[in-house]
Design an enzyme around this catalytic site. Structure first.
Site, PDB file in Angstrom:
ATOM      1  CE  LYS A 112      -3.919  -2.139   0.614  1.00 15.28           C
ATOM      2  NZ  LYS A 112      -3.746  -3.545   0.601  1.00 15.28           N
TER       3      LYS A 112
HETATM    4  C1  LIG Z   1      -4.104  -4.645  -0.192  1.00 15.16           C
HETATM    5  C2  LIG Z   1      -3.320  -6.058  -0.136  1.00 15.16           C
HETATM    6  C3  LIG Z   1      -3.559  -7.185  -1.173  1.00 15.16           C
HETATM    7  C4  LIG Z   1      -4.695  -6.952  -2.252  1.00 15.16           C
HETATM    8  O1  LIG Z   1      -4.431  -6.039  -3.217  1.00 15.16           O
HETATM    9  P1  LIG Z   1      -5.683  -5.654  -3.913  1.00 15.16           P
HETATM   10  O2  LIG Z   1      -5.268  -4.473  -4.654  1.00 15.16           O
HETATM   11  O3  LIG Z   1      -6.709  -5.147  -3.185  1.00 15.16           O
HETATM   12  O4  LIG Z   1      -6.171  -6.708  -4.636  1.00 15.16           O
HETATM   13  C5  LIG Z   1      -2.706  -8.025  -0.881  1.00 15.16           C
HETATM   14  N1  LIG Z   1      -1.835  -8.093   0.000  1.00 15.16           N
HETATM   15  C6  LIG Z   1      -1.333  -7.258   0.876  1.00 15.16           C
HETATM   16  C7  LIG Z   1      -0.296  -7.364   1.786  1.00 15.16           C
HETATM   17  C8  LIG Z   1      -2.240  -6.165   0.989  1.00 15.16           C
HETATM   18  O5  LIG Z   1      -2.183  -4.981   1.773  1.00 15.16           O
END
Ligand SMILES: *Cc1c(COP(=O)(O)O)cnc(C)c1O
Length: 495
Positions: A112
């Site tokens: 993120k």
């Molecule tokens: C948010 C997240 C995901 C999923 O990603 P998306 O873009 O929502 O599909 C996968 N792994 C981690 C560690 C995340 O924080």
């Protein structure tokens, strides 16, 4: 060529990139999509000689066409700096016959950060460009990861404030500690007496309160959102797929034009959609491999052409993928519906009313670039152990879902193309699950003891994000009832 943004639910809407970033979501409830996907205008060879920041500029300039070169470069420089613990920003690590694209070197050690470290700067630039004098107030409800990454991104950013609501008893101890130790006068973290849905509903209610909006405007504030559907989050995510390919080329791991596969552990479908956009910009990607955990809505969708959220919600060891409505999938549906907003709107209405929709054979043909599969909990843990035993490389639970799905893809297709696996979190963020997968004996240890053990075992230094919270003082202890969320906002803004 200028790129304008349309809504996936109406053909009337057309806004500039900066307006789409400020709004987040179109007023008709649709998501903003570019009117065309631009092609890369530098060769991959040229990109192979560039830094992460330079590649990011070459990609983002094609989408955010109402930003000047100087504005974009300033945003990029402020985002991808020493907050990241490696100059490469998103390094590739080869292990067990695949390349792990480590997207967790930012301040909260989850992927993120890749988008949330630049979103605040894009938002401020967008506000200036649109002559918005108000201070931007970001409201976020979080089940853990997004809250901290958004806090870290917006903390200390002039012209913004950020308020995060989390369920007081609904996040992990490490996640809570990460949030309540957040520094910055412009930040507020509040534990609500309710669950994540209550927090989310409360935030949505505040967002749609027109009277409150007017009052805020009079006092020089306006709300915005850091949600993953904002194109200001999607566009920065395209960059690391281009960068990964360029790095493989630079290192001589692949030849010019050689196709690769990309595997993405998927929840809200934002990360894999970014890879899909990269492919459509001309990046030689063969298959986009969509990995799910036991909440396998997307796997069923790819196999059967029916999206059905009417099922039991499973709590897994990869919580950021525990999702039954993948919001960003709407952008793909819109595209395979031939960019027919009305058709997409009808499908989304069905999802909203009945929790299920089916797509036509013709639309299914548009999904041929994708391969979907899922990993059960036991398979996920076994993959962590296998990779550690064979290569000494430790991955987190989300990455392990992707890695396990890649094994299934290999067994099924015998496709020997080079493959990049998006590694979305540091194993230090999910220490207990990771260590238990390697050896049951660790279960008796305390959280920080486990952190030190993991560091010894993997030979990786404990990340700053974890070191910090060991001793950091608690700076936020505010709690409130669900029906007092608006009052809490009022108080923080001195209204
Ligand atoms: C948010 C997240 C995901 C999923 O990603 P998306 O873009 O929502 O599909 C996968 N792994 C981690 C560690 C995340 O924080």
């Amino acid at each position: 060529m200028e790129v304008l943004y349309h809504s996936t639910r109406s053909s009337e809407v057309s806004v500039k990139a900066s307006e789409a970033i400020l709004k987040g979501l179109s007023e008709d409830g649709g998501l903003f999509v570019p009117d065309h996907i631009p092609a890369l205008d530098k060769s991959l060879r040229e990109l192979a000689g560039m830094t992460y920041q330079q590649v990011a500029y070459e990609v983002m300039k094609l989408y955010l066409t109402d930003f000047t070169e100087d504005e974009l470069k300033t945003c990029i420089a402020r985002a991808y700096d020493a907050k990241f613990d490696t100059a490469e920003i998103a390094p590739l690590r080869e292990a067990g016959g695949a390349y792990y694209l480590e997207l967790f070197h930012g301040s909260t050690i989850a992927f993120k950060d890749m988008a949330l470290s630049i979103l605040p700067h894009l938002m401020i630039a967008s506000a200036k460009k649109n002559h918005i004098k108000n201070e931007i107030v970001i409201l976020t409800a979080t089940s853990g990861d997004t809250g901290k990454a958004a806090l870290a991104g917006f903390a200390g950013v002039e012209g913004t404030k950020i308020i995060v609501f989390y369920p007081k008893n609904g996040v992990s101890p490490i996640q809570e500690k990460q949030m309540v130790t957040q520094k910055g006068d412009n930040t507020l973290v509040v534990g609500i007496h309710g669950n994540f849905d209550d927090a989310q509903t409360g935030v949505k209610k505040i967002f749609s309160d027109k009277e409150f909006e007017k009052e805020l405007d009079e006092r020089g504030f306006q709300f915005s959102s850091a949600n993953s559907i904002n194109i200001g989050r999607l566009v920065p995510q395209i960059c690391y797929y281009v960068y990964a390919y360029a790095q493989l080329l630079a290192k001589g791991e692949i030849q010019d034009k050689e196709q690769i596969n990309v595997v993405v552990p998927t929840g809200n479908f934002g990360n894999i959609l970014a890879a899909f956009y990269a492919r459509n910009m001309g990046l030689p990607i063969h298959k986009l491999i969509c990995a799910s955990n036991e909440n396998k809505v997307l796997y069923d969708f790819f196999r059967q052409g029916t999206y059905d959220r009417n099922r039991e919600f499973v709590l897994t060891s990869s919580p950021s993928m525990d999702i039954l409505i993948s919001s960003n999938l709407e952008r793909l549906i819109y595209r395979i519906a031939g960019e027919d907003a009305e058709k997409n709107r009808r499908l989304m209405a069905e999802l909203n009313e009945r929790g299920v929709y089916g797509i036509s054979e013709e639309m299914r043909a548009g999904l041929s670039d994708f391969y979907g599969n899922y990993a059960k909990e036991a398979e996920t843990f076994a993959e962590i152990k296998r990779l550690y035993d064979e290569c000494g490389y430790v991955i987190d639970t989300h990455t392990a879902v992707a890695s396990a799905v890649y094994r299934k893809y290999l067994a099924e297709t015998k496709d020997s193309k080079k493959t990049v696996i998006a590694s979305t979190a540091s194993p230090f963020k999910f220490t207990r699950s990771v260590m238990n997968a390697i050896d049951g004996k660790y279960d008796a240890m305390g959280d920080f003891e486990l952190v030190d053990e993991l560091s010894k075992l993997s030979g990786v230094k404990v990340p700053n994000a974890i070191e910090e919270i060991r001793t950091a003082p608690v700076l936020h202890d505010k709690q409130c009832d669900v029906d007092k969320m608006k009052d809490t906002v009022r108080e923080f803004l001195n209204l």
